[in-house]
Design a protein around this motif. Structure first.
Motif, PDB file in Angstrom:
ATOM      1  N   GLU A 143       0.598  -1.145  -0.061  1.00  0.00           N
ATOM      2  CA  GLU A 143       0.153  -0.023  -0.098  1.00  0.00           C
ATOM      3  C   GLU A 143       0.800   1.466  -0.059  1.00  0.00           C
ATOM      4  O   GLU A 143       1.951   1.332   0.770  1.00  0.00           O
ATOM      5  CB  GLU A 143      -0.970   0.063   1.417  1.00  0.00           C
ATOM      6  CG  GLU A 143      -1.850   0.980   1.030  1.00  0.00           C
ATOM      7  CD  GLU A 143      -2.837   0.982   2.409  1.00  0.00           C
ATOM      8  OE1 GLU A 143      -3.499   1.891   2.579  1.00  0.00           O
ATOM      9  OE2 GLU A 143      -2.672   0.274   3.420  1.00  0.00           O
ATOM     10  N   LYS A 144       0.540   2.482  -0.941  1.00  0.00           N
ATOM     11  CA  LYS A 144       1.459   3.495  -0.830  1.00  0.00           C
ATOM     12  C   LYS A 144       2.784   3.357  -1.335  1.00  0.00           C
ATOM     13  O   LYS A 144       3.554   3.602  -0.489  1.00  0.00           O
ATOM     14  CB  LYS A 144       0.888   4.276   0.327  1.00  0.00           C
ATOM     15  CG  LYS A 144      -0.458   4.759   0.487  1.00  0.00           C
ATOM     16  CD  LYS A 144      -0.557   5.739   1.604  1.00  0.00           C
ATOM     17  CE  LYS A 144      -2.001   6.370   1.789  1.00  0.00           C
ATOM     18  NZ  LYS A 144      -2.387   7.271   2.782  1.00  0.00           N
ATOM     19  N   SER A 181       0.327   7.713  -2.784  1.00  0.00           N
ATOM     20  CA  SER A 181       1.857   7.495  -2.382  1.00  0.00           C
ATOM     21  C   SER A 181       2.398   8.621  -1.573  1.00  0.00           C
ATOM     22  O   SER A 181       1.800   9.686  -1.436  1.00  0.00           O
ATOM     23  CB  SER A 181       2.604   7.577  -3.926  1.00  0.00           C
ATOM     24  OG  SER A 181       4.133   7.574  -3.472  1.00  0.00           O
TER      25      SER A 181
END
Length: 766
Positions: A143-144, A181
């Motif tokens: 994630e991100k 991000s």
């Protein structure tokens, strides 16, 4: 009535007893009903036994269920050895399990895991011919991700409005990427085209400013310039874009793929991070040149796929071709880079059609002045994250890799299709099946790489081929890897119906010729017959072990070009083929034959349709030129035997072919005329006589022509003397009169001629 029924039931029960295995009563009923049909319930054929393999290696190649009993005293009393059989059958027949050669497919997962997103990181698989092994591969998107976004912009004149819009994209994009991000870095590079004609104008007034005709100040054209390395300082990105000038060229396609390859492989210059998602956004409004287009400019050196930046400028633009799509695809996958084609105008569909050839890429259409550029990047990035696909690199011959994706929604996708609409942190499973068709010509440990597109982690699969048996590794037990010939195959001495067997056989029976070693040095002589050795290089065979499939030269990957057999290290060609590799058809000899039917004019040999002259002083396509050859035929062939009778056919052929250019040879051997000095004297005399006769004929003809002309002149004179009175009407003389006139008064010129009366003769007046 009951007798036929009883017979039918009895036959069914017998058939039922013959059934060796089956799923309970159903098969018994089927056998009972099928009693009248022979073969329905017979035991299936055992391909291990049917193969009649004589060596352990050949037995393993039959199938994964086959095993080889290496026990020396196995089946001693039996006439048929039968060492190759199903493993369970070998054990039942008395072979100890520790003497059975039957390697199984095995998968070993490495315990040293360093991967986080792709697991396992390394797998070792052992395979034998016709076997298959499987394991599960897991892909766990994070994630991100950190994101590296590099803008590669076409700066030709038609893109100036889009470049102006790009200045405001940096800040807008960084704000929109905060939810995706935590770490965004931007970079920038520009490209136009190769700086040679016909891509740009090389006129001295325009070579540095392609926009001079439009009163614009353009920067010089360039193949690719790396302007700004990846940075998290948005202000630097905006400043670099603001200072960017437009340029120009002549033709419509641009050098985008040339620049894209450099931005991909120049890792240190661009600043790509290993842990980041790598995005390369190519912004243009025209198509790109492809491989081989560079030949228009005389550039023929293929692109080597390496980085060639010097002071941030691509220095090989004018000396190397554009990359091919296959080469570009390979570099993008190797460097874990996803590409977004941001295209304005009708050329969007051209790039869209290329997407199947470039894995991990997508195309988006930008609006006028690139107003949707920020949204386009966010949308494309989210789509890239939601797709998980596996690419197989470093494929191996005879190894088949099958990939089946087990998607989170329960669906299964085959091949490179992968899973779509995958949410972040959702795990995706892939069932990897690796099958081995055969051993081929390669041995040892090999590997393939399973690489999820866009991820910086991969899985290495080490493959160990088990094509040979362990018993072959030890010379002391080599004999148990070879099935010795049975007693039935031994030779015997028979007289009538009485036969006597001998235990001793002559070793000479194992020699192809008396001077050759036993079994050609590649086998053992057992009871007068050769038992060929086994080797990991290939197969040795033949009555005297004189043939193999590895020691002879290859042609385009085929032993003896597939047109011959390997015998004692040399290719023995089949009919119609020749050459050291059997690579040439005999039909090519027609290209070596001159107009007289000679092969290479009798001065050379024909090798694969081309003459190879035997004399260094001879040259020409057919060795037809020989400036230093003497007039005598004796240099090439001794013609002394030619006049003799009862010559062999070979000698006659040599007389006809070798000396044909110096000697005329008739069918009668007595008419072999060599080029000695006496024949030259005869030829000279005949030439002189012929010349004199010809000269005499010319003189006679000339005298006849002169005499004929004289007679013609004389007859013309006689004709004038005997003219009739009628001829007197013609004037015998010509009257002339001089007329003078003045140039200043041309009108005073008058010429009066009186009219003649009948029978009046014209007279000249003084």
């Amino acid at each position: 009535m009951w007798i036929p029924l009883l017979a039918f039931l009895t036959a069914g029960l017998v058939s039922l007893q013959k059934c060796q295995r089956g799923p309970g009563p159903l098969l018994g009923v089927a056998c009972l009903l099928a009693a009248a049909t022979p073969g329905w319930c017979q035991r299936p054929e055992n391909r291990c036994v049917i193969s009649n393999s004589g060596t352990c290696t050949k037995c393993l190649a039959v199938g994964p269920e086959c095993g080889w009993c290496a026990q020396e005293d196995f089946m001693v009393e039996a006439k048929q050895k039968g060492r190759c059989d199903i493993v369970l059958h070998l054990i039942k027949r008395g072979c100890r399990s520790d003497f059975i050669e039957s390697p199984e497919a095995d998968v070993t997962v490495s315990g040293n895991e360093v991967n986080i997103q792709v697991t396992p990181g390394e797998v070792s698989i052992q395979l034998r011919p016709d076997s298959e092994a499987s394991f599960m591969l897991k892909v766990h998107p994070l994630e991100k991700y950190p994101v590296d976004l590099y803008y590669l912009v076409d700066v030709s004149a038609s893109m100036h409005k889009n470049i102006e819009k790009l200045r405001s994209v940096g800040l807008d994009l960084s704000q929109k990427m905060e939810n995706i991000s935590l770490d965004l870095r931007l970079g920038f590079g520009s490209y136009v085209d190769k700086t040679v004609s016909p891509y740009i104008s090389i006129h001295p007034g325009r070579i540095h400013n392609q926009c001079s005709d439009y009163d614009l100040d353009c920067m010089p054209p360039h193949g690719y310039i790396h302007v700004l390395s990846l940075t998290d300082k948005i202000a630097e990105f905006q400043s670099a874009v603001k200072n960017q000038k437009i340029s120009g060229n002549i033709d419509t396609p641009e050098g985008g793929f040339d620049a894209m390859l450099q931005a991909t492989v120049c890792q240190n210059d661009i600043g790509w991070r290993k842990e980041a998602k790598r995005l390369l956004l190519m912004m243009t409004d025209q198509t790109s040149h492809l491989a081989l287009d560079s030949k228009l400019a005389g550039i023929v050196i293929p692109n080597d796929g390496n980085c060639h930046l010097k002071d941030n400028v691509y220095i090989k633009a004018t000396s190397m071709e554009h990359p091919s799509l296959g080469q570009l695809s390979e570099k993008l996958i190797d460097n874990n880079i996803n590409v977004i084609f941001a295209v304005q105008g009708i050329q969007f569909h051209w790039y869209k059609d290329l997407l199947p050839l470039l894995p991990g890429t997508m195309a988006r259409q930008i609006e006028s002045q690139a107003t949707n550029l920020s949204d386009l990047v966010v949308e494309a990035y989210e789509k890239l994250l939601s797709e998980v696909k596996i690419q197989v690199d470093n494929p191996i011959q005879d190894i088949n890799v099958k990939v089946t994706a087990i998607c989170p929604d329960g669906s299964r996708k085959m091949g490179l299709e992968g899973c779509k609409n995958v949410k972040s942190t959702t795990e995706v499973l892939f069932n990897i099946s690796i099958a081995m068709k055969g051993c081929g010509t390669t041995e040892g440990r090999k590997y393939v790489v399973l690489k999820p597109l866009g991820f910086n982690e991969s899985t290495r699969v080490n493959i160990n081929k088990r094509c040979a048996c362990r018993c072959e590794d030890t010379m002391d037990h080599k004999r148990i890897c070879i099935d010795k010939p049975s007693q039935d195959a031994e030779t015997s001495n028979c007289k009538g119906n009485i036969c006597s067997f001998n235990d001793e056989f002559s070793l000479e029976q194992c020699k192809m010729q008396k001077s050759h070693p036993f079994c050609s040095g590649q086998g053992d002589c057992v009871d007068g017959k050769c038992v060929c050795h086994t080797t990991r290089l290939g197969t040795i065979y033949g009555k005297y072990c004189e043939k193999d499939d590895f020691s002879c030269p290859y042609h385009f990957g085929n032993l003896c070009a597939g047109n011959g057999e390997c015998e004692v290290g040399k290719c023995k060609c089949f009919g119609g083929w020749e050459g050291d590799r059997c690579q040439c058809s005999l039909s090519l000899q027609k290209h070596c034959m001159n107009s007289n039917g000679q092969i290479c004019s009798g001065r050379g040999t024909c090798v694969c349709g081309k003459c190879k002259c035997t004399d260094p002083s001879t040259f020409g396509h057919l060795c037809e030129f020989c400036p230093t050859c003497r007039a005598s035929c004796s240099e090439k062939w001794n013609c002394v035997p030619c006049p003799r009778t009862n010559l062999s056919r070979i000698t006659l052929d040599q007389c006809k072919t070798t000396c044909a250019y110096r000697m005329h040879y008739n069918e009668q051997p007595s008419e072999c005329d060599s080029d000695d000095p006496s024949h030259f004297r005869i030829f000279f005399i005949i030439f002189i006589v012929t010349f004199l006769i010809g000269l005499l004929n010319v003189l006679i003809i000339r005298q006849i022509i002169l005499q004929w002309n004289n007679n013609k002149i004389k007859s013309s004179a006689d004709y004038r003397v005997s003219s009739t009175k009628k001829d007197k009407m013609f004037l015998p003389t010509v009257c002339t009169k001089t007329v003078t006139y003045r140039r200043d008064k041309p009108e005073e010129i008058n010429i009066n001629i009186s009219k003649l009366q009948v029978n009046e003769t014209f007279k000249c007046n003084s």
